[in-house]
Scaffold this motif. Structure first.
Motif, PDB file in Angstrom:
ATOM      1  N   TYR A   1       0.786  -1.240   0.000  1.00 28.13           N
ATOM      2  CA  TYR A   1       0.000   0.000   0.000  1.00 28.13           C
ATOM      3  C   TYR A   1       0.819   1.293   0.000  1.00 28.13           C
ATOM      4  O   TYR A   1       0.362   2.308  -0.515  1.00 28.13           O
ATOM      5  CB  TYR A   1      -0.972  -0.006   1.188  1.00 28.13           C
ATOM      6  N   TYR A   2       1.992   1.281   0.584  1.00 31.60           N
ATOM      7  CA  TYR A   2       2.750   2.523   0.718  1.00 31.60           C
ATOM      8  C   TYR A   2       3.615   2.906  -0.492  1.00 31.60           C
ATOM      9  O   TYR A   2       3.853   4.095  -0.712  1.00 31.60           O
ATOM     10  CB  TYR A   2       3.630   2.485   1.961  1.00 31.60           C
ATOM     11  N   PRO A   3       4.135   1.970  -1.298  1.00 31.81           N
ATOM     12  CA  PRO A   3       5.041   2.378  -2.384  1.00 31.81           C
ATOM     13  C   PRO A   3       4.536   3.476  -3.311  1.00 31.81           C
ATOM     14  O   PRO A   3       5.295   4.410  -3.619  1.00 31.81           O
ATOM     15  CB  PRO A   3       5.315   1.061  -3.122  1.00 31.81           C
ATOM     16  N   PRO A   4       3.273   3.458  -3.770  1.00 24.82           N
ATOM     17  CA  PRO A   4       2.849   4.569  -4.632  1.00 24.82           C
ATOM     18  C   PRO A   4       2.939   5.927  -3.929  1.00 24.82           C
ATOM     19  O   PRO A   4       3.306   6.936  -4.546  1.00 24.82           O
ATOM     20  CB  PRO A   4       1.401   4.223  -4.976  1.00 24.82           C
ATOM     21  N   PHE A   5       2.652   5.941  -2.631  1.00 22.23           N
ATOM     22  CA  PHE A   5       2.732   7.190  -1.871  1.00 22.23           C
ATOM     23  C   PHE A   5       4.189   7.587  -1.624  1.00 22.23           C
ATOM     24  O   PHE A   5       4.500   8.777  -1.571  1.00 22.23           O
ATOM     25  CB  PHE A   5       1.940   7.070  -0.570  1.00 22.23           C
ATOM     26  N   GLU A   6       5.073   6.592  -1.505  1.00 23.36           N
ATOM     27  CA  GLU A   6       6.507   6.897  -1.398  1.00 23.36           C
ATOM     28  C   GLU A   6       6.969   7.638  -2.646  1.00 23.36           C
ATOM     29  O   GLU A   6       7.711   8.620  -2.553  1.00 23.36           O
ATOM     30  CB  GLU A   6       7.324   5.621  -1.228  1.00 23.36           C
ATOM     31  N   GLY A   7       6.551   7.159  -3.813  1.00 23.48           N
ATOM     32  CA  GLY A   7       6.898   7.827  -5.060  1.00 23.48           C
ATOM     33  C   GLY A   7       6.370   9.243  -5.098  1.00 23.48           C
ATOM     34  O   GLY A   7       7.045  10.174  -5.554  1.00 23.48           O
ATOM     35  N   ALA A   8       5.161   9.423  -4.611  1.00 28.70           N
ATOM     36  CA  ALA A   8       4.555  10.760  -4.570  1.00 28.70           C
ATOM     37  C   ALA A   8       5.346  11.691  -3.659  1.00 28.70           C
ATOM     38  O   ALA A   8       5.606  12.847  -4.005  1.00 28.70           O
ATOM     39  CB  ALA A   8       3.104  10.662  -4.090  1.00 28.70           C
ATOM     40  N   ILE A   9       5.742  11.196  -2.512  1.00 27.37           N
ATOM     41  CA  ILE A   9       6.505  12.009  -1.562  1.00 27.37           C
ATOM     42  C   ILE A   9       7.867  12.362  -2.142  1.00 27.37           C
ATOM     43  O   ILE A   9       8.319  13.503  -2.038  1.00 27.37           O
ATOM     44  CB  ILE A   9       6.619  11.270  -0.211  1.00 27.37           C
ATOM     45  N   GLU A  10       8.512  11.402  -2.792  1.00 28.01           N
ATOM     46  CA  GLU A  10       9.808  11.679  -3.432  1.00 28.01           C
ATOM     47  C   GLU A  10       9.669  12.736  -4.525  1.00 28.01           C
ATOM     48  O   GLU A  10      10.615  13.488  -4.783  1.00 28.01           O
ATOM     49  CB  GLU A  10      10.401  10.390  -3.989  1.00 28.01           C
ATOM     50  N   ALA A  11       8.508  12.804  -5.167  1.00 30.44           N
ATOM     51  CA  ALA A  11       8.267  13.799  -6.216  1.00 30.44           C
ATOM     52  C   ALA A  11       7.888  15.160  -5.635  1.00 30.44           C
ATOM     53  O   ALA A  11       7.714  16.115  -6.372  1.00 30.44           O
ATOM     54  CB  ALA A  11       7.168  13.306  -7.160  1.00 30.44           C
ATOM     55  N   GLY A  12       7.725  15.233  -4.305  1.00 25.45           N
ATOM     56  CA  GLY A  12       7.386  16.507  -3.673  1.00 25.45           C
ATOM     57  C   GLY A  12       5.914  16.830  -3.683  1.00 25.45           C
ATOM     58  O   GLY A  12       5.540  18.014  -3.742  1.00 25.45           O
ATOM     59  N   VAL A  13       5.058  15.820  -3.619  1.00 20.13           N
ATOM     60  CA  VAL A  13       3.617  16.057  -3.647  1.00 20.13           C
ATOM     61  C   VAL A  13       3.227  17.085  -2.582  1.00 20.13           C
ATOM     62  O   VAL A  13       3.743  17.076  -1.473  1.00 20.13           O
ATOM     63  CB  VAL A  13       2.824  14.737  -3.473  1.00 20.13           C
TER      64      VAL A  13
END
Length: 133
Positions: free
Chosen positions: A88-100
């Motif tokens: 569940y968390y990996p897509p949100f990790e990508g978002a956070i790394e992109a500076g969401v």
């Protein structure tokens, strides 16, 4: 983002990052992750960077364990920590790394507490462990 900027919007409610775990979920078409957490991780970055490059804030949704529309306001998701971090968390990790710029919590409960008031998933996991600012 460009379309939203042109309308005068400051926030785009997306991308949807939920991992499709229930095939009959009526909103699976919205989620860029499909059934693959790694795909969601990879695709979140360019989606968010594209949206936010126009001056519109991207809103990653729905944090977290949002798997179904049926009873989504009352269902209580019992998901262990390992599954949270692997599925569940990996897509949100990508978002956070992109500076969401923002994250929308889900309607469901997680281990007895509604997602929007769950200190374990919001404070500990999203902010402290994954680094959302």
């Amino acid at each position: 983002g460009k379309e939203f900027y042109g309308k005068g919007a400051h926030v785009q409610l997306g991308p949807g990052l939920c991992v499709a775990r229930v095939p009959r979920n009526g909103r699976n078409f919205e989620y860029i992750s499909g059934e693959d957490p790694f795909l969601g991780y990879v695709l979140a970055k360019p989606a968010i960077e594209g949206i936010q490059s126009t001056g519109v804030i991207a809103n990653a949704k729905h944090w977290v364990n949002n798997n179904q529309e049926t009873n989504r306001r009352t269902v209580d998701e019992e998901v262990d920590e390992r599954t949270q971090f692997e599925i569940y968390y990996p897509p949100f990790e990508g978002a956070i790394e992109a500076g969401v710029g923002s994250v929308m919590c889900s309607y469901n409960k997680i281990r007895g507490k509604y997602s929007c008031e769950n200190a374990e998933t919001l404070q500990r996991d999203l902010k402290e462990r994954l680094g959302f600012k």
